[in-house]
Design an enzyme around this catalytic site. Structure first.
Site, short mmCIF file in Angstrom:
data_model
loop_
_atom_site.label_atom_id
_atom_site.label_comp_id
_atom_site.label_asym_id
_atom_site.label_seq_id
_atom_site.Cartn_x
_atom_site.Cartn_y
_atom_site.Cartn_z
N PRO A 1 29.15 3.47 36.36
CA PRO A 1 29.17 4.73 37.13
C PRO A 1 28.01 5.55 36.98
O PRO A 1 27.72 6.41 35.97
CB PRO A 1 30.54 5.65 36.94
CG PRO A 1 30.80 5.21 35.43
CD PRO A 1 30.26 3.86 35.32
N VAL B 1 28.23 9.76 28.95
CA VAL B 1 27.25 10.97 29.05
C VAL B 1 27.55 11.77 30.21
O VAL B 1 27.78 11.44 31.27
CB VAL B 1 25.77 10.47 29.21
CG1 VAL B 1 24.97 11.79 29.27
CG2 VAL B 1 25.40 9.53 27.87
N ASP C 1 24.56 6.51 32.61
CA ASP C 1 25.80 6.07 32.41
C ASP C 1 26.96 7.23 32.17
O ASP C 1 26.71 7.90 31.04
CB ASP C 1 26.15 4.93 31.42
CG ASP C 1 27.35 4.36 31.26
OD1 ASP C 1 28.30 4.73 31.97
OD2 ASP C 1 27.49 3.31 30.68
N HIS C 2 27.74 7.45 33.30
CA HIS C 2 28.58 8.66 33.14
C HIS C 2 29.60 8.39 32.24
O HIS C 2 30.63 9.37 31.87
CB HIS C 2 29.04 9.13 34.72
CG HIS C 2 29.25 10.46 34.69
ND1 HIS C 2 29.82 11.50 33.85
CD2 HIS C 2 29.44 11.28 35.84
CE1 HIS C 2 29.78 12.56 34.20
NE2 HIS C 2 29.43 12.54 35.55
N ARG C 3 29.99 7.31 31.77
CA ARG C 3 31.12 7.14 30.90
C ARG C 3 31.03 7.71 29.57
O ARG C 3 31.73 8.44 28.98
CB ARG C 3 31.19 5.40 30.60
CG ARG C 3 31.78 4.98 32.04
CD ARG C 3 31.91 3.44 31.88
NE ARG C 3 30.47 2.92 31.50
CZ ARG C 3 30.41 1.46 31.24
NH1 ARG C 3 31.38 0.53 31.34
NH2 ARG C 3 29.32 0.92 31.01
#
Length: 442
Positions: free
Chosen positions: A243, A418, A414-416
């Site tokens: 994501p 951060v 990377d939204h996982r």
């Protein structure tokens, strides 16, 4: 005791890699750091090295094979270890003897024309992987690795002019490169033998061995290389499974350009604008260590060093080698490292450890006049800075408008591991370094 040497994971998302050529043969003694084989990945042709001393008991894959990451490719014995019972050793390592038997090392070139006794008379004995037969023109067989064949075709080198220095007398990359380096006087001007031209790379897909079939007049299909297929697979997986979110900021770079000019006036090593961005990325990761991480299936891994990948477009494709400990390197050291990596990327001599690791990358398209862009992450890295070109633009200073030099950067994250606030804090600190470049030197 005996150990299994497995196909290393050069790229985080790669599921397999092509073993282009062996630099060893069964029975050879190797030391830690010796090159064992050359592997083709989506990043580069990489030499993989022994991680310990030992003796090669058995090769479990042949040159040209496409091998799953983590699969056994060689069995190494300790110095002085008894290898007289291979079946027992393989069983002790958890490898089924039947599997090992199917992957016996290729016969030496000297025995290539002798069919095994168990081979039916109606079935010709298979030549070792990488073999090229030129019986019609020369009456002899030529055994060459897929990489050697490719280099020979690209440089119009006749393989029959070479003596192989590889296992079993096989012609390897180094043999072709030596002939090319000697100049055109030693390279054959005659056409490459037809059998050599017709031999497809061992790892190529069946469709790649067929002549291009234009869909319409003027269209030409160029078959995918293994590297291009791997790049497509890795980038597709990244966009589909990671994501991404994006943060963009326009930075003023007048002070950076002035400092760069002063450094280049007095230093024997010239630095580029990109060197400043690599240095700023590293220093910001050190200042905001929560961003210096990798995403793994079970944990967020906080990295102990600050290593920054640099996107390099070379003659052989796109590479992202690492600048190790970039936060502690000077601008001139970073410049020297980038130039060295770029040269070796073109030469195909990058090492495995230079392509694996890091949490961030820098991709710079500024010299092409790009005003802004966003880049795709290379997992397990969690960020990539997309650097655009320098643009002169109006800037508000107090109540006045002045003309200044600006660069737009977009950070893909990377939204996982951060969150947005953390990434925004990172970008704010990054901006401080770029707009106050002297702070990078103290």
């Amino acid at each position: 005791m005996a150990s299994i040497f497995r196909m290393p994971g050069i790229s985080a998302d790669a599921e397999e890699a092509t073993l282009l050529e062996w630099s060893i043969v069964a029975g050879a003694t190797v030391k830690q750091g010796d090159v064992l084989a050359t592997v083709e990945t989506e990043k580069a042709n990489v030499d993989i090295e022994a991680d310990s001393d030992g003796v090669v008991m058995q090769l479990m894959a042949e040159a040209g094979d496409s091998v799953t990451i983590g699969a056994p490719i060689a069995i190494l014995l300790d110095q002085g270890e008894d290898g007289s019972d291979p079946a027992a050793i393989l069983s002790g390592l958890g490898l089924a003897p039947a599997v090992a038997a199917a992957a016996e090392p290729a016969a030496p070139a000297a025995d290539a024309d002798a069919a095994p006794a168990a081979t039916p008379a109606s079935t010709p004995a298979p030549a070792p992987s990488g073999a090229t037969e030129d019986a019609a023109a020369h009456g002899v067989r030529l055994f060459a690795s897929p990489l050697a064949r490719r280099l020979a075709l690209e440089n119009s080198v006749e393989l029959s002019a070479l003596s192989g220095s590889g296992p079993g007398g096989r012609i390897v990359r180094a043999d072709v490169e030596r002939l090319i380096a000697d100049g055109p006087a030693t390279a054959s001007a005659a056409p490459v033998p037809a059998a050599v031209q017709a031999a497809p790379p061992a790892a190529a897909a069946p469709a790649a061995t067929k002549p291009p079939q234009p869909a319409a007049a003027g269209d030409v299909d160029v078959p995918h290389t293994a590297m291009r297929r791997a790049i497509a697979s890795a980038l597709s997986a990244s966009k589909q499974t990671v994501p991404h979110f994006y943060l963009t900021s326009t930075l003023r770079v007048d002070a950076l350009l002035d400092l760069r000019e002063r450094i280049n006036t007095s230093s024997p090593v010239r630095v580029s604008i990109n060197d400043f961005f690599v240095k700023a990325t590293a220093l910001t990761l050190r200042a905001v260590p929560e961003m210096n991480v990798n995403w793994t299936p079970t944990a967020v891994r906080h990295l102990g060093s600050v290593d920054v990948a640099v996107a390099i477009q070379g003659e052989r494709g796109l590479f992202t080698p690492l600048i190790r400990d970039a936060d502690s390197k000077s601008l001139t050291e970073i410049s020297t490292s980038v130039r060295d990596l770029a040269q070796r990327a073109n030469d195909g001599t990058l090492k495995q450890h230079e392509l694996v690791g890091g949490s961030f990358a820098v991709s710079n398209l500024g010299k092409y006049g790009v005003e802004s862009f966003s880049a795709i992450l290379n997992p397990p890295q969690v960020g990539i800075v997309a650097v655009a070109g320098v643009v002169r633009a109006p800037i508000v200073e107090g109540d006045e408008i002045v003309i200044g030099n600006t660069v737009t950067v977009t950070v893909s994250v990377d939204h996982r591991p951060v969150d947005g606030v953390l990434a925004a804090q990172w970008l704010a600190r990054f901006k401080e370094y770029i707009e106050n470049p002297l702070s990078m030197l103290v």
